[in-house]
Design an enzyme around this catalytic site. Structure first.
Site, PDB file in Angstrom:
ATOM      1  CB  SER A 159      -0.699   0.081   1.189  1.00 15.19           C
ATOM      2  OG  SER A 159      -1.509   1.278   1.391  1.00 15.19           O
ATOM      3  CE1 TYR A 172      -4.683  -1.920   4.973  1.00 13.88           C
ATOM      4  CE2 TYR A 172      -3.432   0.005   4.581  1.00 13.88           C
ATOM      5  CZ  TYR A 172      -4.041  -1.111   4.080  1.00 13.88           C
ATOM      6  OH  TYR A 172      -4.330  -1.286   2.544  1.00 13.88           O
TER       7      TYR A 172
HETATM    8  P1  NAD Z   1     -11.702  -6.237  -0.292  1.00 11.45           P
HETATM    9  O1  NAD Z   1     -12.070  -6.348   1.131  1.00 11.45           O
HETATM   10  O2  NAD Z   1     -12.417  -5.815  -1.424  1.00 11.45           O
HETATM   11  O3  NAD Z   1     -10.753  -7.679  -0.566  1.00 11.45           O
HETATM   12  C1  NAD Z   1     -10.222  -8.219   0.632  1.00 11.45           C
HETATM   13  C2  NAD Z   1     -10.148  -9.838   0.149  1.00 11.45           C
HETATM   14  O4  NAD Z   1      -9.288 -10.449   1.222  1.00 11.45           O
HETATM   15  C3  NAD Z   1     -11.474 -10.430   0.026  1.00 11.45           C
HETATM   16  O5  NAD Z   1     -11.369 -11.530  -0.746  1.00 11.45           O
HETATM   17  C4  NAD Z   1     -11.604 -11.187   1.603  1.00 11.45           C
HETATM   18  O6  NAD Z   1     -12.345 -12.228   1.492  1.00 11.45           O
HETATM   19  C5  NAD Z   1     -10.086 -11.313   1.654  1.00 11.45           C
HETATM   20  N1  NAD Z   1      -9.801 -11.752   3.202  1.00 11.45           N
HETATM   21  C6  NAD Z   1     -10.204 -10.769   4.288  1.00 11.45           C
HETATM   22  N2  NAD Z   1      -9.751 -11.471   5.456  1.00 11.45           N
HETATM   23  C7  NAD Z   1      -9.368 -12.751   5.036  1.00 11.45           C
HETATM   24  C8  NAD Z   1      -8.900 -13.887   5.711  1.00 11.45           C
HETATM   25  N3  NAD Z   1      -8.671 -13.897   7.153  1.00 11.45           N
HETATM   26  N4  NAD Z   1      -8.435 -15.007   5.258  1.00 11.45           N
HETATM   27  C9  NAD Z   1      -8.447 -15.115   3.747  1.00 11.45           C
HETATM   28  N5  NAD Z   1      -8.990 -13.970   3.017  1.00 11.45           N
HETATM   29  C10 NAD Z   1      -9.296 -12.769   3.625  1.00 11.45           C
HETATM   30  O7  NAD Z   1     -10.164  -5.158  -0.132  1.00 11.45           O
HETATM   31  P2  NAD Z   1      -9.299  -4.761  -1.353  1.00 11.45           P
HETATM   32  O8  NAD Z   1      -9.505  -2.970  -1.288  1.00 11.45           O
HETATM   33  O9  NAD Z   1      -9.470  -5.218  -2.551  1.00 11.45           O
HETATM   34  O10 NAD Z   1      -7.660  -4.970  -0.646  1.00 11.45           O
HETATM   35  C11 NAD Z   1      -6.984  -6.173  -1.134  1.00 11.45           C
HETATM   36  C12 NAD Z   1      -5.568  -5.615  -0.672  1.00 11.45           C
HETATM   37  O11 NAD Z   1      -5.096  -4.426  -1.235  1.00 11.45           O
HETATM   38  C13 NAD Z   1      -5.274  -5.323   0.838  1.00 11.45           C
HETATM   39  O12 NAD Z   1      -4.231  -5.967   1.169  1.00 11.45           O
HETATM   40  C14 NAD Z   1      -5.294  -3.928   1.071  1.00 11.45           C
HETATM   41  O13 NAD Z   1      -4.735  -3.626   2.041  1.00 11.45           O
HETATM   42  C15 NAD Z   1      -4.564  -3.480  -0.301  1.00 11.45           C
HETATM   43  N6  NAD Z   1      -4.768  -2.104  -0.737  1.00 11.45           N
HETATM   44  C16 NAD Z   1      -6.259  -1.796  -1.017  1.00 11.45           C
HETATM   45  C17 NAD Z   1      -6.138  -0.310  -1.317  1.00 11.45           C
HETATM   46  C18 NAD Z   1      -7.596   0.344  -1.607  1.00 11.45           C
HETATM   47  O14 NAD Z   1      -7.557   1.350  -1.945  1.00 11.45           O
HETATM   48  N7  NAD Z   1      -8.613  -0.625  -1.914  1.00 11.45           N
HETATM   49  C19 NAD Z   1      -5.158   0.472  -1.293  1.00 11.45           C
HETATM   50  C20 NAD Z   1      -3.754  -0.174  -0.977  1.00 11.45           C
HETATM   51  C21 NAD Z   1      -3.640  -1.332  -0.652  1.00 11.45           C
END
Ligand code: NAD
Length: 277
Positions: A159, A172
């Site tokens: 991130s 985080y």
């Molecule tokens: P999201 O909530 O849409 O998806 C998260 C995924 O992780 C889902 O499939 C969920 O079921 C799974 N998950 C959660 N807890 C879990 C567990 N205990 N075991 C197995 N699977 C689990 O989130 P996203 O926004 O797509 O984020 C995905 C990644 O990208 C994360 O690591 C997040 O930190 C990172 N990220 C997201 C953003 C953003 O703006 N969306 C920005 C920077 C980084």
């Protein structure tokens, strides 16, 4: 010259795709960025292991839809990545169904927003386990076979918060800084093995995780949700736009291609200029 894949009759059929025959495991791929990455790798021919939580019927529809659209094998593990024993089971299942992992994308992640003195200890533990330790467990398990085969790609979805901090996100930010440290270490340990390890550092990407954060941030700051988007989320992002999951998928696919062979140990910002400031 365009390469063509031969079918069983020896006749040429569809053009060969760059990741044909590779096995890609993407954690947290039932939604958001992970699902975007899985689609991007499947479109390039990789067989896919999906993981994450979700309604079983809709996960099954996603699995079948991806397999049909991209003509690849797609399987699913519901492993809870906060549990190292479940991670081991997921990897054994993957091996049994699709063989050794060629491409590992550590993407599963959760968020919790609160001032540190009110930050629940259980949330700290869960965020560190899912966002950081799960990547240690998956990498250590798949690496020996990647090294043995002389080819592997590890992409950790970190991130912008792996590079800079924001208030109210202690767990985080700590976990994502840790992911970048882990990425660099693995890159150095595998530099001569045909394996690369990189981190992608998105700014804000429009996904369910961000939608949930808007409500949480509104509570933490005591402001309406609309102001959270303009005054907090996109405040630091100079282009004032959410990135798309397709952009993250495209970069991951590039890192997994042969053109990504010399890129390792990088923390690649996809943040509209956030960390350039
Ligand atoms: P999201 O909530 O849409 O998806 C998260 C995924 O992780 C889902 O499939 C969920 O079921 C799974 N998950 C959660 N807890 C879990 C567990 N205990 N075991 C197995 N699977 C689990 O989130 P996203 O926004 O797509 O984020 C995905 C990644 O990208 C994360 O690591 C997040 O930190 C990172 N990220 C997201 C953003 C953003 O703006 N969306 C920005 C920077 C980084």
């Amino acid at each position: 010259m365009q390469l063509l894949a031969a079918d069983t009759t020896g006749m040429s059929t569809a053009p060969a795709r760059p990741l044909d025959g590779k096995t890609a495991l993407i954690t947290g791929s039932t939604s958001g960025i992970g699902l975007g990455v899985a689609n991007a790798l499947a479109a390039r021919g990789a067989n896919i292991v999906l993981n994450g939580f979700g309604d079983p019927t809709s996960v099954e529809m996603t699995r079948q839809g991806m397999a049909t659209e991209h003509r690849v094998q797609v399987t699913y593990s519901p492993a809870d990545l906060s549990d190292p024993a479940a991670i081991t089971e997921m990897l054994e299942f993957t091996w049994d169904v699709l063989g050794p992992v060629d491409i590992l994308v550590n993407n599963a992640g959760i968020q919790h927003v609160a001032p540190i003195e009110q930050f629940p200890v259980s949330k700290w533990d869960a965020i560190l386990a899912i966002n950081l330790s799960s990547a240690f467990h998956t990498i250590r398990a798949v690496l020996p076979e990647m090294v043995e085969r002389g080819w592997g790609r590890i992409v950790n979805i970190a991130s912008a918060h792996g590079l800079v901090a924001s208030p109210f996100k202690s767990a985080y930010v700590a976990a994502k800084h840790g992911v970048i440290g882990l990425t660099r270490t693995v890159a150095l340990e595998t530099a001569q093995a045909g394996v690369t390890c990189n981190a992608i550092c998105p700014g804000y990407v429009w996904t369910p995780l961000v939608e949930k954060q808007i409500a949480e941030q509104a509570r933490a700051h005591g402001i309406p949700p609309g102001k959270v988007v303009s005054d907090i989320l996109l405040k630091s992002q100079p282009n004032k736009q959410f990135a798309s999951v397709e952009e993250i998928g495209g970069l991951t696919a590039f890192l997994c291609s042969e053109l990504g062979a010399s890129m390792t140990g990088a923390a690649l910002a996809v943040d509209g200029g956030w960390t350039a400031q």
